[in-house]
Design an enzyme around this catalytic site. Structure first.
Site, PDB file in Angstrom:
ATOM      1  N   THR A 214      24.980   5.014 -11.316  1.00  0.00           N
ATOM      2  CA  THR A 214      24.166   3.767 -12.315  1.00  0.00           C
ATOM      3  C   THR A 214      23.046   3.435 -11.549  1.00  0.00           C
ATOM      4  OG1 THR A 214      24.466   2.015 -13.527  1.00  0.00           O
ATOM      5  CG2 THR A 214      25.857   1.820 -12.066  1.00  0.00           C
ATOM      6  N   ASN A 215      22.165   2.641 -11.668  1.00  0.00           N
ATOM      7  CA  ASN A 215      21.158   2.429 -11.403  1.00  0.00           C
ATOM      8  C   ASN A 215      21.460  -0.066 -10.577  1.00  0.00           C
ATOM      9  OD1 ASN A 215      19.554   1.104 -13.367  1.00  0.00           O
ATOM     10  ND2 ASN A 215      19.561   3.421 -13.687  1.00  0.00           N
ATOM     11  N   ARG A 216      20.364   0.294 -10.276  1.00  0.00           N
ATOM     12  CA  ARG A 216      20.451  -1.363 -10.041  1.00  0.00           C
ATOM     13  C   ARG A 216      20.090  -2.479 -11.437  1.00  0.00           C
ATOM     14  NH1 ARG A 216      18.410  -2.566  -4.132  1.00  0.00           N
ATOM     15  NH2 ARG A 216      19.037  -5.044  -4.915  1.00  0.00           N
ATOM     16  N   SER A 217      19.246  -1.679 -12.220  1.00  0.00           N
ATOM     17  CA  SER A 217      18.936  -3.133 -12.986  1.00  0.00           C
ATOM     18  C   SER A 217      19.597  -3.424 -14.202  1.00  0.00           C
ATOM     19  CB  SER A 217      18.613  -1.849 -14.274  1.00  0.00           C
ATOM     20  OG  SER A 217      17.596  -2.733 -15.100  1.00  0.00           O
TER      21      SER A 217
END
Ligand code: CTP
Length: 410
Positions: A214-217
């Site tokens: 995933t990513n940090r959004s």
């Protein structure tokens, strides 16, 4: 929008003036609002009178200036009269102190009491030194007010009192007058009848039943866009990976579709896109996915060889099948060569507006309540939106979306 019981006659503007150097510009603003045919009721804080003469404002407004709760012999409750009679309350300049008192709900002078006693739209035009503007207290107070539907215009970036430069300058009186006209003529409803689809959050690609890529959004900017679009009158579909609850006043007006993976997000957006007037693609969609293992990857089997598979560019795919008149907004999270990369994305993805986020800038991007962005438009228009609440950034973005929709886009 006019207040609940509009009366015939010109629009009535309560012009609040707080105590900052920029208070002198309220004289010009009064003149410009009067020139547009509006009645102007100036209300000053005690400190404002140190920066601009009440006589000047009274002469330009053609009526007395009020400051105190108890200085009007004709009424013991001037704040309710002013608040109920206003079609719009504008505070220019709004100082850090005024913003704090308003956010707290204090009613210790006529201006703050009027702000609490009105149901008319309220426009705050902040002006202060950059350090104060960027302080968490000011930003958190504005975020609170933004959630309550208060409109914030500015500040601009430019020369400040004392020879400094930076964000914090009062928006020019002409631009404030123009904004007030748009508010009066339905700016808050500027997306009325439009269908807006917003995507938000970071997608999650499963590696196995336990782990994800995933990513940090955080989904905060996307949620703010959905909330503000609903307040501006749009019918909103929010496709999001986040569980964050929406503000109670708009929760019922936003259809939320919860998704996890890039493929689920693409499917949900494809289903909603054809009926949409605008798509605001704030989600951080993964560029890669992988074939999820059906069982948990075990440590004893050694480091797994995970082959990443490309994910199609959802936004570019939707842009390729747009119908005339649809407005597409992309986001770009960049860490290097911010504007050059963004300009390329604007063209490659074939969108109308690209919201560029330098995610390394202080106070901006992931996990912050605030954001600072640049709006790049097809045709070369560039607007820098300095650090402010995510709701205020959403206002800036959706103001342009409304303008592009009205113009008929492409
Ligand atoms: N986007 C998309 N589908 C993807 C990846 C991104 O629709 N698979 C959209 C995002 O929602 C955003 C825009 O494209 O509106 C730009 O996303 P960004 O990650 O900045 O750009 P990428 O095209 O992925 O380029 P890079 O990651 O190489 O910077």
């Amino acid at each position: 929008m006019p207040s609940a019981t509009p009366e015939p006659g010109p629009y009535r503007i309560v012009l609040g003036v707080a105590g900052g150097v920029a208070a002198y510009k309220s004289a010009e603003l009064t003149r410009l609002l009067r020139a547009r045919g509006y009645e102007v009721e100036p209300v000053m804080t005690r400190e404002a009178a140190r920066f601009v003469g009440p006589t000047t404002l009274a002469a330009l407004a053609g009526r007395p200036v009020r400051t105190e709760l108890f200085d009007d012999p004709t009424t013991p409750i001037p704040h309710t009269r002013l608040g109920q009679g206003a079609d719009c309350v504008v505070v220019a300049p709004a100082t850090a102190h005024l913003i704090a008192r308003y956010a707290l709900g204090l009613a210790d002078d006529l201006l703050t009491a009027t702000l609490l006693a009105t149901r008319a739209p309220v426009v705050l035009c902040p002006a202060m030194h950059t350090e104060m503007w960027e302080s968490p207290s000011v930003q958190e107070n504005l975020a609170t007010l933004g959630r309550r539907g208060v409109l914030v215009l500015g500040p601009d970036d430019g020369a400040l009192a004392g020879g400094d430069e930076g964000p914090g300058r009062l928006v020019e009186p002409e631009a404030i007058a123009e904004f007030v006209t748009r508010v009066l003529e339905g700016y808050r409803g500027v997306l009325t009848g439009r269908r807006v689809v917003v995507s938000a959050g970071g997608t999650r690609e499963p590696l196995d039943p336990v782990r994800v890529l995933t990513n940090r959004s955080s989904g905060r900017q996307g949620a703010a866009l959905a909330e503000v679009a609903a307040r501006l009158g749009a019918r909103v579909t929010l496709v999001t990976t986040s569980d964050r609850p929406l503000a109670p006043d708009v929760a019922g007006a936003v259809a939320v579709v919860r998704v996890e993976t890039a493929a689920e997000m693409a499917a949900a957006l494809e289903a909603a896109f054809d009926k949409a007037d605008a798509l605001v693609m704030a989600a951080a969609v993964s560029d890669f996915t992988l074939e999820a293992r059906p069982e948990k990857i075990k440590r004893r089997d050694g480091a797994p060889n995970l082959a990443l598979l490309p994910v199609p560019d959802v936004l570019a795919g939707l842009a390729a099948r747009r119908r005339p008149g649809q407005v597409l907004v992309g986001f770009a999270a960049e860490t290097t060569d911010v504007e050059a990369n963004a300009q390329r994305k604007l063209e490659e993805k074939d969108v109308d507006l690209l919201v560029v986020n330098d995610v390394t800038a202080p106070g901006a991007g992931f996990d912050h309540e605030t954001n600072a962005v640049t709006l790049l438009e097809r045709g070369g228009r560039v607007e820098r939106v300095s650090l402010r609440s995510k709701a205020a950034v959403a206002h800036a973005v959706l103001g342009r979306v409304a303008w592009l929709l009205d113009r008929g886009a492409r």
